[in-house]
Design a protein around this motif. Structure first.
Motif, PDB file in Angstrom:
ATOM      1  N   GLN A 102     -28.295 -73.064  59.213  1.00  0.00           N
ATOM      2  CA  GLN A 102     -29.572 -73.722  58.950  1.00  0.00           C
ATOM      3  C   GLN A 102     -30.148 -73.172  57.636  1.00  0.00           C
ATOM      4  O   GLN A 102     -29.826 -72.068  57.243  1.00  0.00           O
ATOM      5  CB  GLN A 102     -30.556 -73.451  60.101  1.00  0.00           C
ATOM      6  N   PRO A 103     -30.966 -73.973  56.929  1.00  0.00           N
ATOM      7  CA  PRO A 103     -31.549 -75.257  57.343  1.00  0.00           C
ATOM      8  C   PRO A 103     -30.731 -76.488  56.963  1.00  0.00           C
ATOM      9  O   PRO A 103     -31.259 -77.599  57.001  1.00  0.00           O
ATOM     10  CB  PRO A 103     -32.887 -75.257  56.606  1.00  0.00           C
ATOM     11  N   MET A 104     -29.458 -76.315  56.585  1.00  0.00           N
ATOM     12  CA  MET A 104     -28.669 -77.466  56.150  1.00  0.00           C
ATOM     13  C   MET A 104     -28.592 -78.563  57.220  1.00  0.00           C
ATOM     14  O   MET A 104     -28.883 -79.727  56.931  1.00  0.00           O
ATOM     15  CB  MET A 104     -27.268 -77.023  55.753  1.00  0.00           C
ATOM     16  N   PRO A 105     -28.203 -78.252  58.464  1.00  0.00           N
ATOM     17  CA  PRO A 105     -28.103 -79.334  59.460  1.00  0.00           C
ATOM     18  C   PRO A 105     -29.431 -80.058  59.704  1.00  0.00           C
ATOM     19  O   PRO A 105     -29.454 -81.295  59.802  1.00  0.00           O
ATOM     20  CB  PRO A 105     -27.615 -78.601  60.716  1.00  0.00           C
ATOM     21  N   ALA A 106     -30.520 -79.298  59.791  1.00  0.00           N
ATOM     22  CA  ALA A 106     -31.820 -79.930  60.024  1.00  0.00           C
ATOM     23  C   ALA A 106     -32.205 -80.827  58.853  1.00  0.00           C
ATOM     24  O   ALA A 106     -32.768 -81.916  59.043  1.00  0.00           O
ATOM     25  CB  ALA A 106     -32.889 -78.857  60.238  1.00  0.00           C
ATOM     26  N   ALA A 107     -31.890 -80.387  57.632  1.00  0.00           N
ATOM     27  CA  ALA A 107     -32.197 -81.192  56.451  1.00  0.00           C
ATOM     28  C   ALA A 107     -31.400 -82.487  56.447  1.00  0.00           C
ATOM     29  O   ALA A 107     -31.914 -83.555  56.097  1.00  0.00           O
ATOM     30  CB  ALA A 107     -31.913 -80.393  55.186  1.00  0.00           C
ATOM     31  N   LEU A 108     -30.150 -82.419  56.861  1.00  0.00           N
ATOM     32  CA  LEU A 108     -29.325 -83.617  56.912  1.00  0.00           C
ATOM     33  C   LEU A 108     -29.818 -84.595  57.980  1.00  0.00           C
ATOM     34  O   LEU A 108     -29.737 -85.817  57.805  1.00  0.00           O
ATOM     35  CB  LEU A 108     -27.868 -83.240  57.161  1.00  0.00           C
ATOM     36  N   GLU A 109     -30.318 -84.070  59.074  1.00  0.00           N
ATOM     37  CA  GLU A 109     -30.876 -84.941  60.103  1.00  0.00           C
ATOM     38  C   GLU A 109     -32.097 -85.686  59.572  1.00  0.00           C
ATOM     39  O   GLU A 109     -32.291 -86.876  59.857  1.00  0.00           O
ATOM     40  CB  GLU A 109     -31.256 -84.125  61.341  1.00  0.00           C
ATOM     41  N   ARG A 110     -32.923 -85.007  58.788  1.00  0.00           N
ATOM     42  CA  ARG A 110     -34.089 -85.683  58.192  1.00  0.00           C
ATOM     43  C   ARG A 110     -33.634 -86.770  57.227  1.00  0.00           C
ATOM     44  O   ARG A 110     -34.222 -87.856  57.181  1.00  0.00           O
ATOM     45  CB  ARG A 110     -34.980 -84.668  57.475  1.00  0.00           C
ATOM     46  N   LEU A 111     -32.602 -86.476  56.456  1.00  0.00           N
ATOM     47  CA  LEU A 111     -32.080 -87.482  55.536  1.00  0.00           C
ATOM     48  C   LEU A 111     -31.540 -88.686  56.309  1.00  0.00           C
ATOM     49  O   LEU A 111     -31.750 -89.841  55.912  1.00  0.00           O
ATOM     50  CB  LEU A 111     -30.982 -86.875  54.669  1.00  0.00           C
ATOM     51  N   ALA A 112     -30.855 -88.424  57.412  1.00  0.00           N
ATOM     52  CA  ALA A 112     -30.275 -89.507  58.204  1.00  0.00           C
ATOM     53  C   ALA A 112     -31.356 -90.454  58.733  1.00  0.00           C
ATOM     54  O   ALA A 112     -31.132 -91.665  58.839  1.00  0.00           O
ATOM     55  CB  ALA A 112     -29.468 -88.935  59.369  1.00  0.00           C
ATOM     56  N   THR A 113     -32.523 -89.920  59.046  1.00  0.00           N
ATOM     57  CA  THR A 113     -33.599 -90.780  59.548  1.00  0.00           C
ATOM     58  C   THR A 113     -34.183 -91.659  58.450  1.00  0.00           C
ATOM     59  O   THR A 113     -34.772 -92.704  58.740  1.00  0.00           O
ATOM     60  CB  THR A 113     -34.726 -89.942  60.175  1.00  0.00           C
ATOM     61  N   ALA A 114     -34.032 -91.252  57.190  1.00  0.00           N
ATOM     62  CA  ALA A 114     -34.596 -92.015  56.075  1.00  0.00           C
ATOM     63  C   ALA A 114     -33.651 -93.100  55.580  1.00  0.00           C
ATOM     64  O   ALA A 114     -34.102 -94.149  55.112  1.00  0.00           O
ATOM     65  CB  ALA A 114     -34.953 -91.080  54.923  1.00  0.00           C
ATOM     66  N   LEU A 115     -32.343 -92.861  55.678  1.00  0.00           N
ATOM     67  CA  LEU A 115     -31.375 -93.818  55.154  1.00  0.00           C
ATOM     68  C   LEU A 115     -31.224 -95.003  56.107  1.00  0.00           C
ATOM     69  O   LEU A 115     -31.031 -94.816  57.309  1.00  0.00           O
ATOM     70  CB  LEU A 115     -30.024 -93.141  54.950  1.00  0.00           C
ATOM     71  N   PRO A 116     -31.273 -96.238  55.610  1.00  0.00           N
ATOM     72  CA  PRO A 116     -31.214 -97.406  56.501  1.00  0.00           C
ATOM     73  C   PRO A 116     -29.825 -97.717  57.044  1.00  0.00           C
ATOM     74  O   PRO A 116     -29.711 -98.357  58.087  1.00  0.00           O
ATOM     75  CB  PRO A 116     -31.722 -98.549  55.608  1.00  0.00           C
ATOM     76  N   ARG A 117     -28.759 -97.273  56.353  1.00  0.00           N
ATOM     77  CA  ARG A 117     -27.391 -97.607  56.795  1.00  0.00           C
ATOM     78  C   ARG A 117     -26.557 -96.332  56.776  1.00  0.00           C
ATOM     79  O   ARG A 117     -25.849 -96.049  55.803  1.00  0.00           O
ATOM     80  CB  ARG A 117     -26.776 -98.674  55.883  1.00  0.00           C
ATOM     81  N   VAL A 118     -26.631 -95.557  57.834  1.00  0.00           N
ATOM     82  CA  VAL A 118     -26.030 -94.230  57.820  1.00  0.00           C
ATOM     83  C   VAL A 118     -25.098 -94.026  59.000  1.00  0.00           C
ATOM     84  O   VAL A 118     -25.336 -94.512  60.107  1.00  0.00           O
ATOM     85  CB  VAL A 118     -27.124 -93.128  57.811  1.00  0.00           C
ATOM     86  N   THR A 119     -24.010 -93.307  58.731  1.00  0.00           N
ATOM     87  CA  THR A 119     -23.072 -92.837  59.753  1.00  0.00           C
ATOM     88  C   THR A 119     -22.958 -91.334  59.593  1.00  0.00           C
ATOM     89  O   THR A 119     -22.915 -90.820  58.467  1.00  0.00           O
ATOM     90  CB  THR A 119     -21.683 -93.491  59.567  1.00  0.00           C
ATOM     91  N   ARG A 120     -22.886 -90.612  60.708  1.00  0.00           N
ATOM     92  CA  ARG A 120     -22.807 -89.155  60.647  1.00  0.00           C
ATOM     93  C   ARG A 120     -21.519 -88.658  61.296  1.00  0.00           C
ATOM     94  O   ARG A 120     -21.054 -89.231  62.284  1.00  0.00           O
ATOM     95  CB  ARG A 120     -24.007 -88.526  61.347  1.00  0.00           C
TER      96      ARG A 120
END
Length: 274
Positions: A227-245
């Motif tokens: 951390q905080p890399m995973p939490a930051a990526l989760e925030r990014l995922a919520t902002a992107l309209p077309r995302v796969t993780r």
């Protein structure tokens, strides 16, 4: 007469082109197929994506540039901003002559997001652990301290500073990775790091701005990255309209180097074909 870029298409050698401000950008071009441009992270260069590229060059036309300030590319202007590297990608895509897939690693993933948000012809994004939290004026004193350490010839402490204060690598992990003083002959990455820090310090940590990026995006990370890399990526995922993780079990931030085949195999699974 053919340009260096045109020659590299047939010979796969290191080529260069002049970017929007005249900065020389060097790149390799292995493979054939739909064009994929890789964007390396801080402390990288032409070699950064090579382990992964070896496993996908039979399916894609890969363009692997060294970002400005990373040899053999030119230094560019100072202070550097993300807009400069977006301009470099725009010039490269113009040379390629068709829309591309962008694959970004760490800092390079941030460059790729900026490029997509700026409206460059990007078909899709594959992003590896973008350090979303490493942005804003809080990095200004880190840049100052880094410059002082480099000026005093203390390259080891400068690199440690970056790992602790920018990448936020846990101290115990850093201690286990400590390889001592840099070996003679290792490339001097200080100019590249200095430019990257200046760009990050002038950037914004705002996540919502990436909601304008409509290209299909694959966010990838190591399942054991700190951390905080995973939490930051989760925030990014919520902002992107077309995302796969996707996450790689038992891996850290360095997976593109430690398990390049597994990382490479995810790329053709995600990228849309013509």
């Amino acid at each position: 007469m053919p340009s260096e870029i045109e020659l590299s298409r047939s010979h796969g050698s290191i080529a260069s082109f002049a970017s929007f401000d005249g900065t020389s950008i060097s790149c390799r071009r292995p493979g054939s197929g739909p064009p994929v441009v890789t964007v390396h992270g801080s402390g990288g260069g032409l070699h950064s994506w090579q382990p992964v590229a070896e496993h996908v060059a039979d399916r894609f036309e890969l363009w692997t540039p060294a970002r400005r300030a990373y040899a053999p590319s030119g230094p560019g202007r100072s202070p550097k901003r993300f807009a400069d590297e977006v301009g470099d990608l725009e010039a490269l895509i113009a040379e390629i002559g068709r829309p591309v897939h962008l694959v970004g690693m760490s800092y390079g993933a941030t460059v790729a997001l900026h490029a997509a948000a700026a409206g460059l012809p990007v078909r899709s994004l594959v992003l590896w652990e973008r350090p979303l939290y490493a942005a804003g004026e809080e990095l200004t004193p880190v840049l100052t301290e880094f410059e002082e350490l480099i000026a005093n010839g203390d390259r080891r402490r400068a690199e440690r500073l970056l790992a602790e204060r920018v990448a936020r690598v846990p101290v115990a992990l850093l201690d286990s990775m400590d390889a001592g003083e840099p070996a003679d002959g290792e490339p001097d990455e200080a100019p590249g790091w200095r430019g990257d820090l200046a760009s990050m310090a002038a950037d914004s940590p705002d996540v919502e701005r990436w909601s304008t990026v409509t290209a299909p995006t694959l966010l990838r990370r190591g399942a054991d990255t700190w951390q905080p890399m995973p939490a930051a990526l989760e925030r990014l995922a919520t902002a992107l309209p077309r995302v796969t993780r996707t996450a790689f079990p038992g891996q850290l931030h360095f997976a593109p180097s430690t398990i390049p085949r597994a990382v490479a195999e995810e790329i053709p699974r995600f990228l849309p074909r013509p």
